[in-house]
Design an enzyme around this catalytic site. Structure first.
Site, PDB file in Angstrom:
ATOM      1  N   ASP A 143     -13.164 134.773  36.197  1.00 51.12           N
ATOM      2  CA  ASP A 143     -11.906 134.023  36.173  1.00 51.12           C
ATOM      3  C   ASP A 143     -10.740 134.884  36.608  1.00 51.12           C
ATOM      4  O   ASP A 143     -10.610 136.036  36.167  1.00 51.12           O
ATOM      5  CB  ASP A 143     -11.621 133.564  34.734  1.00 51.12           C
ATOM      6  CG  ASP A 143     -11.852 132.086  34.531  1.00 51.12           C
ATOM      7  OD1 ASP A 143     -11.902 131.338  35.521  1.00 51.12           O
ATOM      8  OD2 ASP A 143     -11.995 131.683  33.353  1.00 51.12           O
ATOM      9  N   ASP A 149     -11.777 133.217  31.134  1.00 51.17           N
ATOM     10  CA  ASP A 149     -10.619 133.666  30.339  1.00 51.17           C
ATOM     11  C   ASP A 149     -10.630 132.989  28.966  1.00 51.17           C
ATOM     12  O   ASP A 149      -9.773 133.265  28.124  1.00 51.17           O
ATOM     13  CB  ASP A 149      -9.291 133.482  31.088  1.00 51.17           C
ATOM     14  CG  ASP A 149      -9.017 132.056  31.496  1.00 51.17           C
ATOM     15  OD1 ASP A 149      -9.811 131.163  31.139  1.00 51.17           O
ATOM     16  OD2 ASP A 149      -7.987 131.823  32.162  1.00 51.17           O
ATOM     17  N   SER A 150     -11.640 132.162  28.714  1.00 46.12           N
ATOM     18  CA  SER A 150     -11.903 131.668  27.357  1.00 46.12           C
ATOM     19  C   SER A 150     -12.096 132.856  26.403  1.00 46.12           C
ATOM     20  O   SER A 150     -12.018 132.685  25.188  1.00 46.12           O
ATOM     21  CB  SER A 150     -13.156 130.783  27.342  1.00 46.12           C
ATOM     22  OG  SER A 150     -14.239 131.439  27.965  1.00 46.12           O
ATOM     23  N   GLU A 188      -7.558 128.160  38.749  1.00 45.38           N
ATOM     24  CA  GLU A 188      -7.285 126.852  38.157  1.00 45.38           C
ATOM     25  C   GLU A 188      -6.148 126.156  38.893  1.00 45.38           C
ATOM     26  O   GLU A 188      -5.065 126.732  39.033  1.00 45.38           O
ATOM     27  CB  GLU A 188      -6.885 127.007  36.684  1.00 45.38           C
ATOM     28  CG  GLU A 188      -7.977 127.546  35.799  1.00 45.38           C
ATOM     29  CD  GLU A 188      -7.578 127.562  34.317  1.00 45.38           C
ATOM     30  OE1 GLU A 188      -6.497 127.049  33.967  1.00 45.38           O
ATOM     31  OE2 GLU A 188      -8.357 128.098  33.520  1.00 45.38           O
ATOM     32  N   GLU A 216     -13.284 120.031  34.157  1.00 44.78           N
ATOM     33  CA  GLU A 216     -13.252 120.164  32.689  1.00 44.78           C
ATOM     34  C   GLU A 216     -12.558 118.966  32.058  1.00 44.78           C
ATOM     35  O   GLU A 216     -11.443 118.591  32.443  1.00 44.78           O
ATOM     36  CB  GLU A 216     -12.519 121.466  32.313  1.00 44.78           C
ATOM     37  CG  GLU A 216     -12.439 121.668  30.813  1.00 44.78           C
ATOM     38  CD  GLU A 216     -12.073 123.098  30.405  1.00 44.78           C
ATOM     39  OE1 GLU A 216     -12.050 124.002  31.275  1.00 44.78           O
ATOM     40  OE2 GLU A 216     -11.830 123.297  29.203  1.00 44.78           O
TER      41      GLU A 216
HETATM   42  O1  KIV Z   1     -12.679 130.261  30.744  1.00 45.42           O
HETATM   43  C1  KIV Z   1     -13.723 129.611  30.706  1.00 45.42           C
HETATM   44  O2  KIV Z   1     -14.643 129.897  29.939  1.00 45.42           O
HETATM   45  C2  KIV Z   1     -13.839 128.472  31.601  1.00 45.42           C
HETATM   46  C3  KIV Z   1     -14.946 127.506  31.324  1.00 45.42           C
HETATM   47  C4  KIV Z   1     -14.596 126.668  30.168  1.00 45.42           C
HETATM   48  C5  KIV Z   1     -15.286 126.693  32.506  1.00 45.42           C
HETATM   49  O3  KIV Z   1     -13.063 128.320  32.483  1.00 45.42           O
END
Ligand code: KIV
Length: 264
Positions: free
Chosen positions: A84, A45-46, A114, A181
Site C-alpha cells: 500500500d 495500511d490496515s 486509493e 471495498e
Molecule cells: O489496507 C488494507 O489492508 C487494505 C485491504 C483492506 C484491501 O487496503
C-alpha cells in the site's frame, strides 16, 4: 511451484479461477499463508489499525510499509506481493515516484493507491517508470473523514455509476489489479464483468474475481471490531494453517462471501 505474477493473475480471471488474497505484515505469517497457497499478499495500511491500534489508517508512514514489506518478502516464495502507498505518500508526481521506488526496493511487486479520477496521471506515470499499480475504489479508508466514517459506498444510483466509471478510467490508465471495498454486491459484479483486469473484493460480494481479508479479521483476533464482511476462520478450525486453507477453499469454491458477509 510457479510464482504468481501479473500475467498469471490475469489468466486466473480469464479462466474464472478465483484469486485468494490476505494482508500480511511479517515474514512468519507471510510464509504460513504462502505455504497454504495464497495468491496475493498485501502489506496493507490496515496495519495502522490492526498492528498499531489506531482508529484509522492515516497514521501509517511510508517507512512503516517499507519495513513490513521487507519482512513479508522474506517469507514469500510463490505469492504476489502488493504494498500500500500510505496516506499522502502520492500527492505529487515526484513524491509518488520516490515512494513507489522505496516500496518496490523493499520487495513489493506492485503498489496500491486509493482513489479515482485524480489518480489517472499518477498511474500512467508509475507505469511509464515500470511500477505496476493496483487501484482501490469504494470505501477507501484513507478518505474516512471525507466519508464521515467507515460506510458502504455506491448504494445510490449516481454514486454507483461514478464508481463504475472510475473503475473503467483506472483500467484505461493502466492499473493491473483493482480492489473494491464495501460496495453492494450487484455493483461489484457489474464492475468485475466490465473490466478485463482482475478485481478483488472485500465486502463486495462473491462475484468479483477474488477476495481479500485483513488477516486479523480472518483469524477473528482484531482488537476492537469484527466487520460484517469478514469471517472468523480460526473459530471453526482452531488451527491457523487449517483456517487459512479453509478460507482459500471457500473463496475458490465461491462459498465465501455469502449474503451474510455482503452488502446490497
Ligand atoms: O489496507 C488494507 O489492508 C487494505 C485491504 C483492506 C484491501 O487496503
Amino acid at each position: 511451484m510457479k510464482k504468481v505474477t501479473t500475467s498469471s493473475l490475469l489468466k486466473m480471471k480469464q479462466e474464472s479461477t478465483k484469486i485468494t488474497a490476505l494482508t500480511a505484515y511479517d515474514a512468519s505469517f507471510a510464509k504460513l499463508f504462502d505455504e497454504q497457497g495464497i495468491d496475493v499478499l498485501l502489506i496493507g495500511d490496515s496495519l495502522g489499525m490492526v498492528l498499531k491500534g489506531d482508529d484509522d489508517t492515516l497514521t501509517v508512514s511510508l517507512e512503516d510499509i517499507a519495513y513490513h514489506t521487507r519482512s513479508v518478502r522474506k517469507g514469500v516464495e510463490r505469492a504476489f506481493v502488493v504494498a500500500d502507498m500510505p496516506f499522502m505518500s502520492y500527492s505529487t508526481p515526484e513524491q509518488t515516484y520516490l515512494s513507489a521506488a522505496q516500496l518496490m526496493r523493499a520487495g513489493a511487486s506492485m503498489v496500491k493507491v486509493e482513489g479515482g479520477s485524480w489518480l489517472l496521471d499518477t498511474i500512467k506515470g508509475l507505469n511509464e517508470r515500470s511500477v505496476p499499480v493496483c487501484g482501490h475504489l469504494g470505501l477507501t479508508p484513507q478518505s474516512v473523514h471525507v466519508f464521515g466514517g467507515f460506510k458502504v459506498q455506491g448504494r445510490d444510483d449516481l454514486q454507483a455509476e461514478r464508481i463504475l466509471e472510475q473503475a473503467k478510467e483506472l483500467e484505461q490508465a493502466g492499473i493491473q489489479l483493482l480492489v473494491l471495498e464495501c460496495i453492494p454486491s450487484d455493483l461489484a459484479a457489474k464492475i468485475s464483468q466490465s473490466l478485463s483486469i482482475p478485481v478483488i473484493g472485500i465486502g463486495a460480494g462473491a462475484q468479483t474475481d477474488g477476495q481479500i481479508l485483513v488477516m486479523h479479521d480472518m483469524f477473528g483476533i482484531s482488537a476492537n471490531y469484527m466487520p460484517k464482511f469478514s469471517k472468523n476462520y480460526l473459530q471453526q478450525t482452531n488451527n491457523m494453517r487449517e483456517a487459512v486453507s479453509q478460507y482459500i477453499q471457500e473463496v475458490q469454491d465461491g462459498s465465501f462471501p455469502s449474503d451474510e458477509h455482503s452488502f446490497n
